[in-house]
Design a protein around this motif. Structure first.
Motif, PDB file in Angstrom:
ATOM      1  N   MET A  14      46.113  34.014  31.288  1.00 39.36           N
ATOM      2  CA  MET A  14      46.541  35.166  31.719  1.00 39.36           C
ATOM      3  C   MET A  14      47.715  35.038  32.726  1.00 39.36           C
ATOM      4  SD  MET A  14      43.284  37.509  31.894  1.00 39.36           S
ATOM      5  CE  MET A  14      42.173  37.305  30.200  1.00 39.36           C
ATOM      6  N   PRO A  15      48.384  36.047  32.801  1.00 35.99           N
ATOM      7  CA  PRO A  15      49.816  35.804  33.433  1.00 35.99           C
ATOM      8  C   PRO A  15      49.492  35.559  34.794  1.00 35.99           C
ATOM      9  CG  PRO A  15      49.728  37.858  32.164  1.00 35.99           C
ATOM     10  CD  PRO A  15      48.523  37.189  32.106  1.00 35.99           C
ATOM     11  N   ARG A  16      48.739  36.183  35.570  1.00 35.62           N
ATOM     12  CA  ARG A  16      48.165  35.878  37.053  1.00 35.62           C
ATOM     13  C   ARG A  16      48.466  34.449  37.464  1.00 35.62           C
ATOM     14  NH1 ARG A  16      42.829  35.592  40.003  1.00 35.62           N
ATOM     15  NH2 ARG A  16      42.183  35.187  38.067  1.00 35.62           N
ATOM     16  N   LEU A  17      48.025  33.505  36.715  1.00 28.35           N
ATOM     17  CA  LEU A  17      48.092  32.114  37.149  1.00 28.35           C
ATOM     18  C   LEU A  17      49.591  31.699  37.139  1.00 28.35           C
ATOM     19  CD1 LEU A  17      46.318  29.415  37.301  1.00 28.35           C
ATOM     20  CD2 LEU A  17      47.433  29.236  35.085  1.00 28.35           C
ATOM     21  N   LEU A  68      28.020  45.998  33.008  1.00 28.29           N
ATOM     22  CA  LEU A  68      26.514  46.120  32.986  1.00 28.29           C
ATOM     23  C   LEU A  68      25.726  45.279  32.172  1.00 28.29           C
ATOM     24  CD1 LEU A  68      26.319  50.030  32.016  1.00 28.29           C
ATOM     25  CD2 LEU A  68      25.506  48.871  34.101  1.00 28.29           C
ATOM     26  N   TYR A  96      31.154  39.588  24.224  1.00 24.46           N
ATOM     27  CA  TYR A  96      32.077  38.654  24.486  1.00 24.46           C
ATOM     28  C   TYR A  96      32.747  38.945  25.669  1.00 24.46           C
ATOM     29  CZ  TYR A  96      36.613  36.531  23.711  1.00 24.46           C
ATOM     30  OH  TYR A  96      37.791  35.757  24.114  1.00 24.46           O
ATOM     31  N   ILE A 103      31.147  37.688  28.960  1.00 23.23           N
ATOM     32  CA  ILE A 103      31.430  36.205  29.334  1.00 23.23           C
ATOM     33  C   ILE A 103      31.902  35.995  30.513  1.00 23.23           C
ATOM     34  CG2 ILE A 103      32.075  33.747  28.591  1.00 23.23           C
ATOM     35  CD1 ILE A 103      31.726  34.725  25.720  1.00 23.23           C
ATOM     36  N   ILE A 104      33.296  36.571  30.840  1.00 23.01           N
ATOM     37  CA  ILE A 104      33.922  36.219  31.947  1.00 23.01           C
ATOM     38  C   ILE A 104      33.377  36.810  33.115  1.00 23.01           C
ATOM     39  CG2 ILE A 104      35.827  37.321  32.973  1.00 23.01           C
ATOM     40  CD1 ILE A 104      37.208  37.825  30.297  1.00 23.01           C
ATOM     41  N   ALA A 106      30.283  34.569  34.041  1.00 24.03           N
ATOM     42  CA  ALA A 106      30.908  33.376  34.673  1.00 24.03           C
ATOM     43  C   ALA A 106      31.334  33.545  36.121  1.00 24.03           C
ATOM     44  CB  ALA A 106      32.324  32.723  34.034  1.00 24.03           C
ATOM     45  N   ALA A 107      31.921  34.836  36.433  1.00 20.70           N
ATOM     46  CA  ALA A 107      32.263  35.116  38.027  1.00 20.70           C
ATOM     47  C   ALA A 107      30.925  35.186  38.783  1.00 20.70           C
ATOM     48  CB  ALA A 107      32.991  36.299  37.661  1.00 20.70           C
ATOM     49  N   SER A 156      28.027  33.673  38.342  1.00 24.67           N
ATOM     50  CA  SER A 156      27.634  32.412  38.372  1.00 24.67           C
ATOM     51  C   SER A 156      28.212  31.540  39.611  1.00 24.67           C
ATOM     52  CB  SER A 156      27.516  31.611  37.210  1.00 24.67           C
ATOM     53  OG  SER A 156      28.610  31.160  36.757  1.00 24.67           O
ATOM     54  N   VAL A 163      38.030  40.196  39.342  1.00 22.55           N
ATOM     55  CA  VAL A 163      38.098  39.811  37.961  1.00 22.55           C
ATOM     56  C   VAL A 163      38.289  41.449  37.162  1.00 22.55           C
ATOM     57  CG1 VAL A 163      37.285  39.090  35.798  1.00 22.55           C
ATOM     58  CG2 VAL A 163      36.701  37.861  38.325  1.00 22.55           C
ATOM     59  N   TRP A 174      50.903  39.893  39.382  1.00 24.84           N
ATOM     60  CA  TRP A 174      52.097  39.135  39.798  1.00 24.84           C
ATOM     61  C   TRP A 174      52.160  39.550  41.065  1.00 24.84           C
ATOM     62  CZ3 TRP A 174      52.906  41.973  35.462  1.00 24.84           C
ATOM     63  CH2 TRP A 174      53.499  43.019  35.400  1.00 24.84           C
ATOM     64  N   MET A 219      35.988  30.730  29.529  1.00 28.81           N
ATOM     65  CA  MET A 219      36.060  30.905  31.070  1.00 28.81           C
ATOM     66  C   MET A 219      37.585  29.973  31.645  1.00 28.81           C
ATOM     67  SD  MET A 219      32.004  30.502  31.643  1.00 28.81           S
ATOM     68  CE  MET A 219      32.224  28.815  32.167  1.00 28.81           C
ATOM     69  N   GLY A 263      42.838  31.348  34.483  1.00 26.74           N
ATOM     70  CA  GLY A 263      44.134  31.832  34.547  1.00 26.74           C
ATOM     71  C   GLY A 263      44.164  33.298  35.111  1.00 26.74           C
TER      72      GLY A 263
END
Lengths: 331, 299
Positions: free
Chosen positions: A1-4, A123, A206, A209-210, A213-214, A216, A248, A331, B293, B299
């Motif tokens: 994603m563009p942030r990076l 949730l 799906y 998942i993100i 991960a955050a 964890s 996130v 950005w 991830m 990203g």
């Protein structure tokens, strides 16, 4: 994603520190060092050639093709030979009787989808994060990701099959509640709900998942000290889990808001039938019908351009607001 | 995960945990039951499906639906076409993605930012449907197999993911050491980068392959010849375009037997068309989660 990307772009370049570079700099001027820098990786430019050619042909040439929105496109005269007509097609779209209907349908479905679809994965992730790693957790995860892989065509078939009067599972369920023989797909008022909730069914797992991960990545010491202080599970969720998900969530919310007019064509087009058109016709399906089925290339391009511009403005302004309000932005 | 090791839990917490398990069980049921229903229906007799006897298990087991699917020549052609588009398309996708992502991950590449901006602009703004169609038309790709492969030869988002992966897993020192030893950039890609990038290549392959297998939009706008149609277009013709007729015929009693077989064919077809993706899914699930991830968090 563009942030990076943006962050990496601003990061100090390592070029100056590189040993080979330091040797090169004192000898020649800036021009020579640039040539040296380019020659150093000439093979990489060769590697870049093909993908950059792709970007130019299939991304940038279409962008230039937008000029036909301001022209009366004629197949024989071609894109550049056709006559300029200025904003004619934009006026034609704004003045058309269904203009507000399509805008209303597009925004209605988008916002409904956002309000329901945005919190749902959060949730699910919070709930999954509470339970022990074991068979049950793995099963819930595995099963909830699976619908993501179903194609749009099959997804819409599943919806239609399940809603078929007398036969489908969901329609049988509603018949037990006393509604008989309803053709759900033909009721304009239900279109939005069917669209949004089937999306929730397909993409919540799906999307989670993100967030999982955050979660964890949260420092375990926080939970430890919360336990020592006697916090309940709900307090831990409210004070540790949710704050840790905010960065996130903000990023994803910006991306979602920036796409609000870019409502997916595929699923809506497949779900349309003559009975529900009054609520199911959105800008993207209209662009397709007018442009490719109706061959009004210029008119259709004008509508598409209007849509893209609104999107870009939305993305930039939402990002601006997010940057002012919190530290997270694209950005 | 430390909160799960608590030995003594208060009453409130135990109630809360009960609600969590209840919620997750409902999620599990809500996702799984429609899928099970479709599979069970595909193995049931048309009468049982039409009269609504099927819930979770097949009733009057039969393979008629599958026989009807395999006897339909269109479906076979679509299957093979989709297989071709998926294999060739994915191969080209992965190669081009690496060709763009690796140089962009290279900090010492002069003009890297320029190429990066070139890439990011395409994420924020696009030409739209008609200009895109005209480009493909002017390249004389309409109604050719290339129309299913070239216009989508690169996924911008996948490039960003791969670039992030290269930046975080391949140390700059390694590239510098190789350079000092006289290793060229291309040789470095083949002998160091690719062997180190197996996880990301696996994820990319999966994402692109699923995308190709499920795609129908490009075929809808670029293809007219039926013998080039991918499976999804054929599915749409059978599964969705028939639907409005089906519901109109529902109350004509004579049509019911025929109608039943038509419905049954739909269930079997849904199962057959989803099989390739569902077969790969368990194998790649771990990689897939990792890939999401890399793409999202970093990203």
């Amino acid at each position: 994603m563009p942030r990076l990307n943006s962050r990496l772009q601003t990061e100090p370049s390592l070029d100056q520190k590189h040993p080979l570079q330091l040797k090169a700099l004192p000898e020649g001027g800036r021009g020579r060092s640039r040539r040296k820098q380019i020659m150093r990786h000439w093979q990489l430019y060769l590697v870049l050639l093909l993908p950059v050619l792709y970007l130019i042909i299939f991304k940038y040439v279409p962008m230039a093709g937008i000029v036909i929105a301001f022209k009366n496109y004629n197949v024989i005269k071609g894109i550049w030979g056709s006559d300029w007509v200025g904003l004619k097609y934009f006026h034609q779209f704004f003045d058309s009787p269904n203009f507000w209907l399509y805008i209303k349908n597009t925004l209605g479905i988008s916002f409904y989808g956002l309000i329901v679809g945005f919190p749902a994965p959060i949730l699910l992730a919070l709930a999954l994060n509470e339970i022990r790693n074991g068979l049950f957790k793995k099963t819930v995860q595995m099963v909830s990701y699976a619908p993501y892989f179903i194609s749009t065509v099959i997804m819409v078939s599943i919806i239609v099959v399940n809603l078929t009067p007398n036969v489908g599972m969901i329609s049988k369920f509603f018949e037990m509640l006393g509604m008989s023989n309803t053709n759900f797909m033909g009721i304009p008022g239900l279109f939005k709900s069917i669209y949004v909730w089937s999306d929730v069914w397909q993409f919540t797992g799906y999307g989670a998942i993100i967030y999982i991960a955050a979660l964890s990545g949260v420092n375990p010491e926080l939970y430890e000290s919360a336990k020592v202080d006697g916090a309940s599970r709900i307090q831990k969720i409210l004070n540790i889990d949710i704050p840790s998900l905010i960065p996130v969530s903000v990023i994803l919310l910006i991306l979602n808001l920036g796409n609000i007019m870019k409502l997916g064509f595929e699923k809506i087009y497949l779900m349309q039938n003559p009975l529900n058109l009054s609520t199911s016709e959105v800008i993207s399906t209209y662009v397709y019908k007018v442009g490719l089925l109706g061959s009004s290339f210029s008119f259709s391009t004008a509508i598409g351009l209007f849509n893209s511009v609104i999107n870009l403005i939305l993305l930039v302004s939402v990002n601006y607001i997010a940057r002012k309000l919190s530290n997270s932005s694209l950005w | 995960m430390f909160n799960k090791t608590a030995i003594r839990e208060s009453k409130g917490d135990r109630l809360f945990m009960f609600l969590i398990y209840l919620f997750l069980s409902l999620v599990l049921i809500a996702v799984a039951v429609p899928l099970i229903y479709i599979v069970s229906s595909s193995f049931s007799s048309p009468q049982a499906v039409v009269t609504g006897k099927v819930w979770l298990f097949p009733v009057d087991f039969t393979l008629d639906g599958y026989k009807a699917v395999f006897n339909n020549p269109q479906i076979g052609v679509g299957y093979l076409n989709s297989l071709f588009y998926t294999v060739v398309g994915t191969t080209i996708n992965v190669i081009l993605t690496i060709m763009l992502a690796y140089p962009l991950a290279k900090k010492t590449l002069y003009g890297r930012n320029f190429f990066m901006v070139l890439l990011v602009i395409t994420m924020m703004f696009e030409g739209g449907l008609i200009p895109y169609y005209l480009v493909v038309k002017n390249l004389h790709l309409l109604d050719t197999r290339w129309a299913m492969i070239l216009p989508g030869a690169l996924g911008v988002f996948q490039v960003i993911v791969a670039r992030t992966f290269f930046q975080t897993t391949i140390p700059d020192e390694l590239a510098e050491a190789a350079e000092l030893d006289g290793c060229s950039d291309i040789r470095f890609i083949f002998s160091i980068v690719l062997p180190l990038s197996k996880p990301i290549i696996a994820v990319m392959t999966l994402m692109y392959a699923v995308g190709h297998w499920n795609a129908y939009f490009d075929a809808l706008i670029f293809l007219r010849k039926p013998d080039l149609f991918p499976l999804q277009i054929i599915l749409r013709n059978i599964l969705i375009l028939n639907t409005v007729d089906a519901s109109m015929m529902a109350d004509v009693s004579q049509m019911q037997a025929q109608q039943g077989l038509k419905d049954l064919l739909k269930y079997s077809l849904i199962v057959v068309a989803s099989v390739p993706v569902l077969i790969i899914y368990p194998f790649v699930q771990k990689h897939f989660v990792k890939g999401v991830m890399i793409g999202s968090l970093k990203g």
